[in-house]
Design a protein around this motif. Structure first.
Motif, PDB file in Angstrom:
ATOM      1  N   LYS A   6       0.836  -1.204   0.000  1.00 31.81           N
ATOM      2  CA  LYS A   6       0.000   0.000   0.000  1.00 31.81           C
ATOM      3  C   LYS A   6       0.873   1.258   0.000  1.00 31.81           C
ATOM      4  CE  LYS A   6      -4.289  -1.658   1.966  1.00 31.81           C
ATOM      5  NZ  LYS A   6      -5.330  -1.432   2.957  1.00 31.81           N
ATOM      6  N   GLN A   7       2.028   1.186   0.663  1.00 35.76           N
ATOM      7  CA  GLN A   7       2.940   2.324   0.701  1.00 35.76           C
ATOM      8  C   GLN A   7       3.528   2.605  -0.682  1.00 35.76           C
ATOM      9  OE1 GLN A   7       3.048  -0.294   2.864  1.00 35.76           O
ATOM     10  NE2 GLN A   7       2.328   0.706   4.723  1.00 35.76           N
ATOM     11  N   ALA A  10       0.818   4.152  -2.770  1.00 36.68           N
ATOM     12  CA  ALA A  10       0.570   5.542  -2.365  1.00 36.68           C
ATOM     13  C   ALA A  10       1.537   6.525  -3.034  1.00 36.68           C
ATOM     14  CB  ALA A  10       0.655   5.671  -0.849  1.00 36.68           C
ATOM     15  N   ASN A  13       0.858   8.508  -7.015  1.00 38.89           N
ATOM     16  CA  ASN A  13      -0.341   9.349  -6.913  1.00 38.89           C
ATOM     17  C   ASN A  13      -0.342  10.535  -7.874  1.00 38.89           C
ATOM     18  OD1 ASN A  13       1.481  11.133  -5.795  1.00 38.89           O
ATOM     19  ND2 ASN A  13       0.753  10.851  -3.699  1.00 38.89           N
ATOM     20  N   VAL A  22      -4.055   3.213  -9.432  1.00 40.96           N
ATOM     21  CA  VAL A  22      -5.096   2.932  -8.450  1.00 40.96           C
ATOM     22  C   VAL A  22      -5.251   1.422  -8.355  1.00 40.96           C
ATOM     23  CG1 VAL A  22      -6.356   5.087  -8.850  1.00 40.96           C
ATOM     24  CG2 VAL A  22      -7.018   3.040 -10.108  1.00 40.96           C
ATOM     25  N   HIS A  45     -11.717  11.625  -5.780  1.00 32.26           N
ATOM     26  CA  HIS A  45     -10.829  10.482  -5.542  1.00 32.26           C
ATOM     27  C   HIS A  45      -9.397  10.825  -5.932  1.00 32.26           C
ATOM     28  CE1 HIS A  45     -14.469   8.203  -4.998  1.00 32.26           C
ATOM     29  NE2 HIS A  45     -14.888   8.651  -6.167  1.00 32.26           N
ATOM     30  N   TRP A  46      -8.466  10.290  -5.149  1.00 30.72           N
ATOM     31  CA  TRP A  46      -7.039  10.506  -5.407  1.00 30.72           C
ATOM     32  C   TRP A  46      -6.392   9.202  -5.812  1.00 30.72           C
ATOM     33  CZ3 TRP A  46      -4.907  15.201  -5.621  1.00 30.72           C
ATOM     34  CH2 TRP A  46      -5.627  16.257  -5.056  1.00 30.72           C
ATOM     35  N   GLN A  49      -4.364   4.927  -4.275  1.00 25.72           N
ATOM     36  CA  GLN A  49      -5.203   4.299  -3.264  1.00 25.72           C
ATOM     37  C   GLN A  49      -5.938   3.088  -3.824  1.00 25.72           C
ATOM     38  OE1 GLN A  49      -7.744   6.972  -1.009  1.00 25.72           O
ATOM     39  NE2 GLN A  49      -6.709   8.698  -1.966  1.00 25.72           N
ATOM     40  N   ASP A  50      -6.469   2.292  -2.910  1.00 26.12           N
ATOM     41  CA  ASP A  50      -7.351   1.188  -3.265  1.00 26.12           C
ATOM     42  C   ASP A  50      -8.767   1.753  -3.346  1.00 26.12           C
ATOM     43  OD1 ASP A  50      -8.932  -1.065  -3.477  1.00 26.12           O
ATOM     44  OD2 ASP A  50      -7.969  -2.132  -1.822  1.00 26.12           O
ATOM     45  N   LEU A  51      -9.368   1.708  -4.516  1.00 25.50           N
ATOM     46  CA  LEU A  51     -10.689   2.298  -4.729  1.00 25.50           C
ATOM     47  C   LEU A  51     -11.814   1.263  -4.722  1.00 25.50           C
ATOM     48  CD1 LEU A  51      -9.810   4.880  -7.514  1.00 25.50           C
ATOM     49  CD2 LEU A  51      -9.951   5.235  -5.051  1.00 25.50           C
ATOM     50  N   GLU A  54     -14.858   2.463  -2.945  1.00 27.18           N
ATOM     51  CA  GLU A  54     -15.364   3.704  -3.521  1.00 27.18           C
ATOM     52  C   GLU A  54     -16.260   3.462  -4.741  1.00 27.18           C
ATOM     53  OE1 GLU A  54     -14.368   6.738  -2.200  1.00 27.18           O
ATOM     54  OE2 GLU A  54     -13.200   5.660  -0.690  1.00 27.18           O
TER      55      GLU A  54
END
Length: 75
Positions: A6-7, A10, A13, A22, A45-46, A49-51, A54
């Motif tokens: 995840k890092q 991130a 982006n 994403v 949304h950015w 990230q895990d969407l 969302e």
């Protein structure tokens, strides 16, 4: 397929690095070719990230990811 944390996601982006990625359901997609993800932002949304969660609020289905290249898996 390469596995990313995840890092690491991130950092992709559109701000910290030129990549705009994403994740959705454990797969990471490169959305940098989309004009809708310019500068790493798509509406509220950015990127980076895990969407997965969302998508329920989106006006489109998960089929939208078919137009993007899957580049890895989210750890």
């Amino acid at each position: 397929m390469r596995v990313y944390t995840k890092q690491q996601l991130a950092l992709r982006n559109g701000q910290d690095r030129p990549e705009i990625w994403v994740a959705f359901r454990g797969i990471i997609y490169d959305v940098g070719s989309s004009r809708l993800w310019k500068n790493g932002k798509h509406y509220e949304h950015w990127a980076g990230q895990d969407l997965t969660e969302e998508l329920a609020d989106a006006p489109h289905t998960e089929k939208v990811f078919e137009k993007f290249t899957a580049i890895g898996q989210l750890e």
